[in-house]
Scaffold this motif. Structure first.
Motif, PDB file in Angstrom:
ATOM      1  N   VAL A  14      41.042  67.711  44.081  1.00 41.03           N
ATOM      2  CA  VAL A  14      40.599  67.373  42.721  1.00 41.03           C
ATOM      3  C   VAL A  14      39.157  67.836  42.487  1.00 41.03           C
ATOM      4  CG1 VAL A  14      40.223  65.473  41.097  1.00 41.03           C
ATOM      5  CG2 VAL A  14      42.234  65.475  42.580  1.00 41.03           C
ATOM      6  N   VAL A  32      29.741  68.542  46.920  1.00 46.16           N
ATOM      7  CA  VAL A  32      29.308  67.976  48.198  1.00 46.16           C
ATOM      8  C   VAL A  32      30.552  67.524  48.954  1.00 46.16           C
ATOM      9  CG1 VAL A  32      27.903  66.193  49.301  1.00 46.16           C
ATOM     10  CG2 VAL A  32      27.182  67.171  47.101  1.00 46.16           C
ATOM     11  N   TRP A 135      28.251  68.243  54.222  1.00 42.04           N
ATOM     12  CA  TRP A 135      27.274  67.266  53.713  1.00 42.04           C
ATOM     13  C   TRP A 135      28.000  66.059  53.150  1.00 42.04           C
ATOM     14  CZ3 TRP A 135      21.853  67.747  53.627  1.00 42.04           C
ATOM     15  CH2 TRP A 135      21.367  68.969  54.144  1.00 42.04           C
ATOM     16  N   CYS A 170      34.826  62.493  43.346  1.00 42.26           N
ATOM     17  CA  CYS A 170      36.207  62.913  43.669  1.00 42.26           C
ATOM     18  C   CYS A 170      36.398  62.718  45.162  1.00 42.26           C
ATOM     19  CB  CYS A 170      36.428  64.381  43.304  1.00 42.26           C
ATOM     20  SG  CYS A 170      36.158  64.765  41.574  1.00 42.26           S
ATOM     21  N   TRP A 280      47.494  54.128  57.191  1.00 46.47           N
ATOM     22  CA  TRP A 280      46.758  53.827  55.965  1.00 46.47           C
ATOM     23  C   TRP A 280      47.396  52.632  55.296  1.00 46.47           C
ATOM     24  CZ3 TRP A 280      50.998  56.890  54.998  1.00 46.47           C
ATOM     25  CH2 TRP A 280      51.566  56.856  53.726  1.00 46.47           C
ATOM     26  N   ALA A 298      37.311  60.597  39.441  1.00 47.96           N
ATOM     27  CA  ALA A 298      38.552  61.345  39.167  1.00 47.96           C
ATOM     28  C   ALA A 298      39.383  61.422  40.448  1.00 47.96           C
ATOM     29  CB  ALA A 298      38.209  62.754  38.673  1.00 47.96           C
TER      30      ALA A 298
HETATM   31  C1  LIG Z   1      51.290  60.971  53.451  1.00 43.95           C
HETATM   32  C2  LIG Z   1      50.884  61.351  52.065  1.00 43.95           C
HETATM   33  C3  LIG Z   1      51.718  62.176  51.313  1.00 43.95           C
HETATM   34  C4  LIG Z   1      51.367  62.532  50.017  1.00 43.95           C
HETATM   35  N1  LIG Z   1      52.210  63.327  49.283  1.00 43.95           N
HETATM   36  C5  LIG Z   1      51.897  63.630  47.996  1.00 43.95           C
HETATM   37  C6  LIG Z   1      52.740  64.476  47.204  1.00 43.95           C
HETATM   38  O1  LIG Z   1      53.780  64.961  47.659  1.00 43.95           O
HETATM   39  N2  LIG Z   1      52.360  64.762  45.925  1.00 43.95           N
HETATM   40  C7  LIG Z   1      51.214  64.237  45.385  1.00 43.95           C
HETATM   41  O2  LIG Z   1      50.941  64.491  44.196  1.00 43.95           O
HETATM   42  N3  LIG Z   1      50.385  63.474  46.135  1.00 43.95           N
HETATM   43  C8  LIG Z   1      50.685  63.155  47.408  1.00 43.95           C
HETATM   44  N4  LIG Z   1      49.846  62.389  48.156  1.00 43.95           N
HETATM   45  C9  LIG Z   1      48.596  61.932  47.555  1.00 43.95           C
HETATM   46  C10 LIG Z   1      47.559  63.050  47.573  1.00 43.95           C
HETATM   47  O3  LIG Z   1      47.373  63.509  48.894  1.00 43.95           O
HETATM   48  C11 LIG Z   1      46.244  62.530  46.999  1.00 43.95           C
HETATM   49  O4  LIG Z   1      46.510  61.990  45.717  1.00 43.95           O
HETATM   50  C12 LIG Z   1      45.208  63.629  46.906  1.00 43.95           C
HETATM   51  O5  LIG Z   1      44.712  63.945  48.181  1.00 43.95           O
HETATM   52  C13 LIG Z   1      44.042  63.200  46.023  1.00 43.95           C
HETATM   53  O6  LIG Z   1      43.091  64.221  46.004  1.00 43.95           O
HETATM   54  P1  LIG Z   1      41.552  63.872  45.835  1.00 43.95           P
HETATM   55  O7  LIG Z   1      40.845  65.179  45.838  1.00 43.95           O
HETATM   56  O8  LIG Z   1      41.378  62.944  44.698  1.00 43.95           O
HETATM   57  O9  LIG Z   1      41.171  63.015  47.114  1.00 43.95           O
HETATM   58  P2  LIG Z   1      41.187  63.441  48.642  1.00 43.95           P
HETATM   59  O10 LIG Z   1      42.255  64.405  48.941  1.00 43.95           O
HETATM   60  O11 LIG Z   1      41.131  62.172  49.418  1.00 43.95           O
HETATM   61  O12 LIG Z   1      39.824  64.235  48.815  1.00 43.95           O
HETATM   62  C14 LIG Z   1      38.592  63.566  48.849  1.00 43.95           C
HETATM   63  C15 LIG Z   1      37.581  64.493  49.491  1.00 43.95           C
HETATM   64  O13 LIG Z   1      36.319  63.848  49.474  1.00 43.95           O
HETATM   65  C16 LIG Z   1      35.709  64.007  50.729  1.00 43.95           C
HETATM   66  N5  LIG Z   1      34.807  62.864  50.921  1.00 43.95           N
HETATM   67  C17 LIG Z   1      35.152  61.574  51.065  1.00 43.95           C
HETATM   68  N6  LIG Z   1      34.052  60.827  51.206  1.00 43.95           N
HETATM   69  C18 LIG Z   1      33.002  61.671  51.152  1.00 43.95           C
HETATM   70  C19 LIG Z   1      31.598  61.498  51.251  1.00 43.95           C
HETATM   71  N7  LIG Z   1      31.057  60.270  51.417  1.00 43.95           N
HETATM   72  N8  LIG Z   1      30.803  62.566  51.155  1.00 43.95           N
HETATM   73  C20 LIG Z   1      31.334  63.806  50.972  1.00 43.95           C
HETATM   74  N9  LIG Z   1      32.667  64.047  50.892  1.00 43.95           N
HETATM   75  C21 LIG Z   1      33.481  62.973  50.975  1.00 43.95           C
HETATM   76  C22 LIG Z   1      36.842  64.037  51.720  1.00 43.95           C
HETATM   77  O14 LIG Z   1      36.479  64.703  52.905  1.00 43.95           O
HETATM   78  C23 LIG Z   1      37.911  64.799  50.946  1.00 43.95           C
HETATM   79  O15 LIG Z   1      37.842  66.171  51.154  1.00 43.95           O
HETATM   80  C24 LIG Z   1      50.165  62.043  49.464  1.00 43.95           C
HETATM   81  C25 LIG Z   1      49.313  61.219  50.230  1.00 43.95           C
HETATM   82  C26 LIG Z   1      49.680  60.872  51.511  1.00 43.95           C
HETATM   83  C27 LIG Z   1      48.761  59.971  52.314  1.00 43.95           C
END
Ligand SMILES: Cc1cc2nc3c(=O)[nH]c(=O)nc-3n(C[C@H](O)[C@H](O)[C@H](O)COP(=O)(O)OP(=O)(O)OC[C@H]3O[C@@H](n4cnc5c(N)ncnc54)[C@H](O)[C@@H]3O)c2cc1C
Length: 516
Positions: A14, A32, A135, A170, A280, A298
């Motif tokens: 995202v 970041v 970072w 994000c 989890w 987001a």
């Molecule tokens: C087993 C499993 C299966 C799934 N299957 C599906 C599916 O089939 N379809 C679907 O739509 N969704 C699926 N999901 C959900 C999907 O993986 C998440 O909704 C998605 O990863 C959200 O993306 P995001 O970028 O919001 O968050 P995330 O993917 O969690 O990314 C967050 C990022 O922020 C970084 N971060 C965190 N804290 C910090 C910090 N303090 N400083 C800097 N960086 C930081 C992390 O390293 C990470 O890269 C699944 C989830 C799981 C657990």
């Protein structure tokens, strides 16, 4: 101190999608992200047609399709089974292909780390994006003029201070950014401990192949799971798998016999090599606000839920499309900052509906079915009810997030994830593609900003000609008649702001759609 237009904390799917959306629109963005490389956990695989429209808008659709791991011939959908993953009771689930005519791109399926790799590569091509991989977020403060974000090296001692007009968290479901911004969240009571396993097994591929046609995933419901699933998904074809399921509260890596658990889930013993074991907590959580001042959340930082139905990554990408054009328009001085309030007004109710009307509904329906029917109690009644279930599973095609009643679209209503797919152009809904006479579709004719379609409506087209919109004219004929409107104003994210046959003041429409 380094200054940006927007600082994005978290470079997962995202965060990277939002960075590309903003960077392509000329905003200076900092991302970041604590990890140098995407983490190799094969979650977030199921990408909808709408998500592929966003990937195309971000300029990396061919690269994403090329990164697919499972061969194209294997069905994207899955099977529901009873009791164990190898079962005599099963039916097809997830007929998302049915809604294909309403979108400009076909759906796809690939591990999230591959999607992240493609997005990182695309972001590297955009000079407006600066990445701080390796970072971590360390602090946030804001005043009327801007935000200050403290960051620290993830595996080092260095610190930096970044400044920007806005910041977006994000950083996933455990978002430190959300806490620092003072955004609380409301959780529903699904608190369940879940195990996530990644493993290799060619024997499982053979066993499933002997029983069923090839599918991308298999989920079993069972009386002892209370409506939660044993969920098995392919990573590739023939070897690698991921699996998640509820485990007893307090289960830890030390006391969890993953092999025995997998054997029970499948219904027989088979050879496997486990490569990842994690846990989890399954819950549905929704941020109580998506915005505080100049800070936004987001993706999973704003909403998290069990991965039932593939709503996670897809919902997060839609957050990025929605927030991205609005932030860019405000930063460019094209409209008032008040436009940014519509991000919360549109996206939060859509997630609340996604959780209520789809994810939690699936769990409740499975639970009610398992309470009423049992193979052991009455096999005949069970079989009759089981084989009638696929009809209900077509509910998934009602997933049609829309912004009816939003302050920046015409008309009444309430934003919701529940809708229906139609070609008719409706304010607040995604515009379905229809053919133009020049051989393109309306989807292919959309501009980067607002687009105004005028079908045999020259007076409306000329009234719009002085405004910053892409104007597409054509006859009110052929497939275009399906829209049931001679003119349509489409937002930069592909949603209809207004549709009708006549309008006294077209300029006022654009003002309404940009929050002015
Ligand atoms: C087993 C499993 C299966 C799934 N299957 C599906 C599916 O089939 N379809 C679907 O739509 N969704 C699926 N999901 C959900 C999907 O993986 C998440 O909704 C998605 O990863 C959200 O993306 P995001 O970028 O919001 O968050 P995330 O993917 O969690 O990314 C967050 C990022 O922020 C970084 N971060 C965190 N804290 C910090 C910090 N303090 N400083 C800097 N960086 C930081 C992390 O390293 C990470 O890269 C699944 C989830 C799981 C657990």
């Amino acid at each position: 101190m380094t200054s940006f237009d927007v600082i994005i904390v978290g470079g997962g799917p995202v965060g990277m999608g939002l960075a590309i959306e903003l960077g392509q629109r000329g905003a200076n963005v900092a991302v970041v992200e604590r990890y140098e490389q995407p983490q190799r956990v094969p979650k977030g695989q199921n990408l909808t047609q709408r998500t592929l429209e966003s990937i195309a808008a971000w300029g990396c659709e061919p690269e994403l399709r090329a990164a697919r791991v499972v061969p194209r011939g294997v069905a994207n959908g899955g099977l529901v089974t009873y009791g164990a993953l190898l079962s005599d009771y099963h039916y097809d689930w997830f007929p998302r292909e049915k809604v294909q005519p309403f979108y400009g791109q076909a759906l796809d399926r690939l591990p999230q780390y591959e999607t992240e790799r493609v997005l990182r590569a695309r972001a590297a091509e955009i000079p407006e994006i600066t990445t701080f991989y390796g970072w971590s977020f360390a602090g946030l403060s804001q005043n009327d003029d801007g935000v200050t974000v403290e960051i620290a090296e993830y595996k080092g001692e260095a610190h930096k201070t970044l400044e920007a007009a806005y910041a977006v968290g994000c950083d996933g479901s455990r978002s430190a950014f959300r806490d620092a911004a003072g955004i609380t969240q409301t959780m529903s009571d699904h608190d369940r401990r879940m195990a996530l396993l990644v493993f290799n097994s060619t024997e499982l591929h053979r066993l499933l192949g002997e029983r069923y046609e090839e599918r991308s995933f298999y989920n079993a419901i069972s009386p002892d799971l209370n409506g939660y699933w044993l969920f098995l998904g392919r990573v590739d074809l023939g070897r690698e798998w991921f699996f998640h399921a509820p485990v007893p509260e307090g289960t830890t890596e030390d006391c969890f016999d993953a092999e025995a658990f997998m054997h029970r889930a499948v219904g027989q013993e088979f050879d496997l090599e486990i490569t990842h074991k994690g846990f989890w907590d399954l819950r549905v959580a929704l941020a109580d606000s998506y915005r505080v001042g100049r800070a936004f959340v987001a993706g999973d930082a704003a909403h998290s839920h069990p991965p039932y139905g593939g709503y996670g990554i897809n919902t997060g990408f839609e957050d990025a499309r929605n927030l991205g054009w609005k932030l860019a328009a405000v930063l460019q001085g094209k409209t008032v900052p008040g436009l940014l309030d519509s991000y919360d007004a549109e996206r939060r109710p859509v997630f609340a509906s996604t959780a209520r009307d789809f994810i939690e509904k699936f769990i409740e329906e499975d639970r009610a079915f398992l309470e009423e029917y049992s193979l052991e109690k009455d096999e005949v009644a069970f079989a009759k009810a089981w084989f009638a279930r696929p009809e209900g599973s077509s509910e998934i095609v009602k997933f049609e997030p829309n912004y009816e009643g939003s302050p920046i679209v015409a008309g009444d209503g309430q934003p919701s994830a529940m809708g229906d797919h139609r070609f008719e152009a409706r304010a607040g809904h995604h515009l379905a593609p229809r053919a133009l006479r020049d051989g393109r579709t309306t989807y292919e004719a959309l501009g980067d900003g607002f687009t105004f379609f005028a079908f045999d409506a020259p007076e409306l087209a000329s009234a719009m000609s002085e405004l910053p919109v892409t104007i597409v004219t054509d006859s009110y004929d052929g497939e275009r008649r399906d829209y049931a409107a001679r003119a349509i104003l489409v937002r930069p994210d592909g949603f209809v702001a207004w549709a009708g046959d006549s309008c006294d003041d077209p300029a006022a429409l654009l003002k309404m759609a940009t929050g002015a």
